[in-house]
Enzyme design. Sequence first.
Site, mmCIF file in Angstrom:
data_model
loop_
_atom_site.group_PDB
_atom_site.id
_atom_site.type_symbol
_atom_site.label_atom_id
_atom_site.label_comp_id
_atom_site.label_asym_id
_atom_site.label_seq_id
_atom_site.Cartn_x
_atom_site.Cartn_y
_atom_site.Cartn_z
ATOM 1 N N ASP A 20 11.560 -58.958 29.040
ATOM 2 C CA ASP A 20 10.664 -58.686 27.921
ATOM 3 C C ASP A 20 11.273 -59.273 26.643
ATOM 4 O O ASP A 20 12.478 -59.532 26.585
ATOM 5 C CB ASP A 20 10.505 -57.156 27.837
ATOM 6 C CG ASP A 20 9.775 -56.720 26.610
ATOM 7 O OD1 ASP A 20 8.631 -57.160 26.413
ATOM 8 O OD2 ASP A 20 10.335 -55.921 25.831
ATOM 9 N N ASP A 22 10.118 -58.524 22.679
ATOM 10 C CA ASP A 22 10.257 -57.617 21.532
ATOM 11 C C ASP A 22 10.910 -56.302 21.959
ATOM 12 O O ASP A 22 10.434 -55.643 22.887
ATOM 13 C CB ASP A 22 8.889 -57.309 20.922
ATOM 14 C CG ASP A 22 8.201 -58.537 20.388
ATOM 15 O OD1 ASP A 22 8.232 -58.750 19.177
ATOM 16 O OD2 ASP A 22 7.647 -59.292 21.203
ATOM 17 N N ASP A 183 12.118 -52.646 27.461
ATOM 18 C CA ASP A 183 12.514 -51.516 26.609
ATOM 19 C C ASP A 183 11.494 -50.392 26.620
ATOM 20 O O ASP A 183 11.669 -49.423 25.887
ATOM 21 C CB ASP A 183 12.681 -51.987 25.157
ATOM 22 C CG ASP A 183 11.367 -52.444 24.546
ATOM 23 O OD1 ASP A 183 10.594 -53.123 25.247
ATOM 24 O OD2 ASP A 183 11.112 -52.117 23.375
#
Length: 234
Positions: A20, A22, A183
Amino acid sequence: MAAGAVNHAALAGVRAAIIDLDGTMLDTVPDFHVAINAMRAELALAPISAETIKHMVGKGSENLIRSVLALDLDAAGVEQRFEQAMDAYQRHYLAINGQHSTLYPDVIAGLAAMKAAGLRLACVTNKPIAFALPLLEQKKLRDFFEIVYGGDSLPKKKPDPLPLLQVCRDFDLAPSKVVAIGDSSNDAQAARSAGCPVLTVPYGYNHGHSIHETDSDGIVNTLLDAAKALQPMS
Ligand SMILES: O=C(O)COP(=O)(O)O
């Protein structure tokens, strides 16, 4: 699962990683903050805090802009201003993309260690591809990845499993051989639905929730720790 405790059985035989962007590789909230408040100023709306924005990041630009407008407007007002807000936001974001964003610790070392261990790498983000590619280039991340999919590259975005399954097909690997690292619950849900193992990092955004509430095969403190958890590979 506690930080550091990793389900090694689930990771056995992993050949590729989907990472991922961001909140996992880059702390981009400062960019979002600048672009969103510039957009809000154009719409005569008061500035909002980075902390407020942080909880809204991760489900793509449309969701972000609708959430930001909903702070001040009812549902009809949001729809009425949406196009103007989106145009302004995209213009402001592209003008500052990356200028206020920073790499999290050990991202480059982690990606390098994964590469050195023979893992194939893809980046799957919900960020529009027109934002994601220049950002990856600017932060010297682009060359680590064979594949990059943005939130608008394919018909569906995370938490739908489709982008992850597309990477598995691109790599000609079973989902069980491709770990997703992110995240947020958005990343974990996509991975679980795709049948991919999943590792999470604790420092990102996760929509305001603790990452400990998210079902995963382990929490790793950095991408370098993720690389270590993926060795030795069978
Ligand atoms: O929603 C975004 O723009 C960013 O999403 P990501 O966490 O999938 O990179």
